[in-house]
Design an enzyme around this catalytic site. Sequence first.
Site, PDB file in Angstrom:
ATOM      1  N   GLU A  14       0.715  -1.329   0.054  1.00 54.61           N
ATOM      2  CA  GLU A  14      -0.025  -0.016  -0.084  1.00 54.61           C
ATOM      3  C   GLU A  14       0.866   1.174  -0.033  1.00 54.61           C
ATOM      4  O   GLU A  14       0.373   2.449  -0.031  1.00 54.61           O
ATOM      5  CB  GLU A  14      -0.840   0.067   1.250  1.00 54.61           C
ATOM      6  CG  GLU A  14      -1.898  -1.084   1.319  1.00 54.61           C
ATOM      7  CD  GLU A  14      -1.523  -2.222   2.244  1.00 54.61           C
ATOM      8  OE1 GLU A  14      -0.094  -2.266   2.366  1.00 54.61           O
ATOM      9  OE2 GLU A  14      -2.203  -3.111   2.352  1.00 54.61           O
ATOM     10  N   LYS A  16       3.447   1.537   2.673  1.00 56.27           N
ATOM     11  CA  LYS A  16       3.598   1.672   4.002  1.00 56.27           C
ATOM     12  C   LYS A  16       5.174   2.292   4.241  1.00 56.27           C
ATOM     13  O   LYS A  16       5.206   3.059   5.295  1.00 56.27           O
ATOM     14  CB  LYS A  16       3.501   0.371   4.906  1.00 56.27           C
ATOM     15  CG  LYS A  16       2.296  -0.232   4.683  1.00 56.27           C
ATOM     16  CD  LYS A  16       2.101  -1.501   5.514  1.00 56.27           C
ATOM     17  CE  LYS A  16       2.963  -2.573   4.636  1.00 56.27           C
ATOM     18  NZ  LYS A  16       2.282  -2.834   3.383  1.00 56.27           N
ATOM     19  N   GLY A  40       8.550  -6.208   1.235  1.00 55.49           N
ATOM     20  CA  GLY A  40       9.614  -5.505   0.786  1.00 55.49           C
ATOM     21  C   GLY A  40       8.739  -4.026   0.654  1.00 55.49           C
ATOM     22  O   GLY A  40       7.833  -3.803   0.064  1.00 55.49           O
ATOM     23  N   GLN A 223       3.149  -6.398   4.758  1.00 51.98           N
ATOM     24  CA  GLN A 223       2.008  -6.986   4.119  1.00 51.98           C
ATOM     25  C   GLN A 223       0.860  -6.269   4.680  1.00 51.98           C
ATOM     26  O   GLN A 223       0.673  -5.174   4.961  1.00 51.98           O
ATOM     27  CB  GLN A 223       1.799  -8.401   4.412  1.00 51.98           C
ATOM     28  CG  GLN A 223       2.823  -9.501   3.771  1.00 51.98           C
ATOM     29  CD  GLN A 223       3.884  -9.969   4.471  1.00 51.98           C
ATOM     30  OE1 GLN A 223       3.673  -9.779   5.853  1.00 51.98           O
ATOM     31  NE2 GLN A 223       4.769 -10.533   4.112  1.00 51.98           N
ATOM     32  N   ARG A 304       1.095  -7.334 -10.406  1.00 47.62           N
ATOM     33  CA  ARG A 304       0.068  -7.247  -9.263  1.00 47.62           C
ATOM     34  C   ARG A 304      -1.213  -7.371  -9.990  1.00 47.62           C
ATOM     35  O   ARG A 304      -1.343  -6.482 -10.988  1.00 47.62           O
ATOM     36  CB  ARG A 304       0.328  -5.962  -8.276  1.00 47.62           C
ATOM     37  CG  ARG A 304       1.556  -6.150  -7.411  1.00 47.62           C
ATOM     38  CD  ARG A 304       1.740  -5.058  -6.752  1.00 47.62           C
ATOM     39  NE  ARG A 304       2.895  -4.764  -5.867  1.00 47.62           N
ATOM     40  CZ  ARG A 304       3.691  -4.098  -5.731  1.00 47.62           C
ATOM     41  NH1 ARG A 304       3.306  -2.720  -5.813  1.00 47.62           N
ATOM     42  NH2 ARG A 304       4.699  -3.740  -4.725  1.00 47.62           N
TER      43      ARG A 304
HETATM   44  P1  GDP Z   1       4.710  -1.088   0.889  1.00 44.63           P
HETATM   45  O1  GDP Z   1       5.457  -2.545   1.081  1.00 44.63           O
HETATM   46  O2  GDP Z   1       3.515  -1.180   1.465  1.00 44.63           O
HETATM   47  O3  GDP Z   1       5.932  -0.051   1.514  1.00 44.63           O
HETATM   48  O4  GDP Z   1       4.540  -1.009  -0.606  1.00 44.63           O
HETATM   49  P2  GDP Z   1       5.605  -1.035  -1.882  1.00 44.63           P
HETATM   50  O5  GDP Z   1       6.875  -0.447  -1.519  1.00 44.63           O
HETATM   51  O6  GDP Z   1       5.539  -2.216  -2.358  1.00 44.63           O
HETATM   52  O7  GDP Z   1       4.930   0.089  -3.021  1.00 44.63           O
HETATM   53  C1  GDP Z   1       4.547   1.156  -2.897  1.00 44.63           C
HETATM   54  C2  GDP Z   1       5.159   1.867  -3.897  1.00 44.63           C
HETATM   55  O8  GDP Z   1       4.501   3.025  -4.344  1.00 44.63           O
HETATM   56  C3  GDP Z   1       6.640   2.490  -3.890  1.00 44.63           C
HETATM   57  O9  GDP Z   1       7.352   2.348  -4.884  1.00 44.63           O
HETATM   58  C4  GDP Z   1       6.395   4.003  -3.477  1.00 44.63           C
HETATM   59  O10 GDP Z   1       7.588   4.960  -3.759  1.00 44.63           O
HETATM   60  C5  GDP Z   1       5.391   4.168  -4.147  1.00 44.63           C
HETATM   61  N1  GDP Z   1       4.369   5.299  -3.492  1.00 44.63           N
HETATM   62  C6  GDP Z   1       3.949   5.261  -2.110  1.00 44.63           C
HETATM   63  N2  GDP Z   1       3.096   6.421  -2.195  1.00 44.63           N
HETATM   64  C7  GDP Z   1       2.802   6.866  -3.620  1.00 44.63           C
HETATM   65  C8  GDP Z   1       1.727   7.848  -4.081  1.00 44.63           C
HETATM   66  O11 GDP Z   1       1.344   8.634  -3.432  1.00 44.63           O
HETATM   67  N3  GDP Z   1       2.062   8.117  -5.335  1.00 44.63           N
HETATM   68  C9  GDP Z   1       2.941   7.201  -6.142  1.00 44.63           C
HETATM   69  N4  GDP Z   1       2.720   7.586  -7.596  1.00 44.63           N
HETATM   70  N5  GDP Z   1       3.671   6.213  -5.725  1.00 44.63           N
HETATM   71  C10 GDP Z   1       3.503   5.943  -4.297  1.00 44.63           C
END
Ligand code: GDP
Length: 427
Positions: A14, A16, A40, A223, A304
């Site tokens: 999401e 995080k 990750g 997750q 995904r």
């Molecule tokens: P996490 O495991 O929940 O931290 O999520 P991931 O790292 O798998 O995916 C989140 C991705 O979304 C990363 O590449 C972030 O840089 C990107 N990201 C987070 N917030 C935003 C947003 O508001 N807009 C965009 N375009 N990308 C975002």
Amino acid sequence: MSTIAIIGGQWGDEGKGKVVDLLAQEAQVIVRFSGGDNAGHTVINPYGEFKLHLVPVGIFSPHAVCIIGNGVVINPAVLIDELDQLNQRGVDTTRLFISDRAHLIMPYHILLDGLEEESRAGKAIGTTRRGIGPAFADKVARLGIRTGDLLDEEVLLERLRFILDYKNIMLTKIYGVSPLPLDEVYGKYCRYGERLAPHIRETATMLEEALSREELVLLEGAQGALLDPDFGTYPYTTSSSPLVGGSCLGAGLSPFRINRALGVFKAYCTRVGAGPMPTELKDEIGDLIRDRAHEYGTTTGRPRRCGWFDAVAARFSTRINGFTGIVVTRLDILDGFAQLKICVGYELDGDKTDYFPASVAALERCQPIYEELPGWQASIRHIRQYEQLPIEARQYIARLEELTSCPVNLICVGPGREENIYKTPIF
Ligand code: GDP
């Protein structure tokens, strides 16, 4: 001061990592509490772009202490590699501590993860084959080896000899593959122990001390809630609890110590791996979201599955976690759509329901009931004030708040640390 849990509200990924990176600027302690290197985070900050699997994102805050809690399972090779990469890029890792109660991923866990997935054939769970599930299974079966065991080579040898005998019987007799030699595994884990020893501690006490100094503690989720082994889409779930409840156990903290729980939700839905996802779009809109948002897994590179925001699932996740506020990430990805849809209920066997069913078979039969909202026809990435968002974007956010009965605290409109809009205060 306070403890804030930062929890994935959907099926993971999401954003995080970005939220933790942002809040970690103010925090003294950041604790990762569940999962393993199957999770990750991608973080883009002034140090560059990083993909972290085990080290908490707080490592980029030079003043903060980072803890890998007892609820995480650790592949030492992956952790050491991550530490080396951070060090090479100038990030100080001496502030990283690992709970002596955290379980280790052993070579047989990785082997068995792959062999078990293959034996499930068409019913594969879609695990990352990194040994996470088998390591958690061994923890519960009382066949685990913990990081603390690495600190005493005699204890390690005795424990490994006993467990490896048993695992080698499984490898050879059930799966017909070669056994793992004791001396090889032992030698390797002794070397890991030497390298990681300065980081291994009784971390629950460190946390207690930080709280008594009134420091800000972040509990960094991995997750998402819908992958929880109890409340997620079982058996297509992860093996440890990513919920607020799981954060207490996995960090070593009383539930009464948690002041705020932030649910992180994408403005739409994604899921990686197998299992039901009622709003999945198997059409050009799903492809458009995937391509525009680069929706490919951080850990596995797997594409995904993408779909509209599922407010039935979001309400369920908000309730079981008791979120005090929501962070909506990736709102910018919805720029330019003429119409947006939000799933407000399911049709299940001819009846309407707004409950997220426990049964995977029932969830597979759920047809989303959509509400349509107008999209906005401009880029919102540069916007930093809520009032400056297009009216349609504000309507979208307001509807998410209504449907989840939870205030949106923060909206992310880009991957960068500063690409955010604060809507209502977190505290
Ligand atoms: P996490 O495991 O929940 O931290 O999520 P991931 O790292 O798998 O995916 C989140 C991705 O979304 C990363 O590449 C972030 O840089 C990107 N990201 C987070 N917030 C935003 C947003 O508001 N807009 C965009 N375009 N990308 C975002």
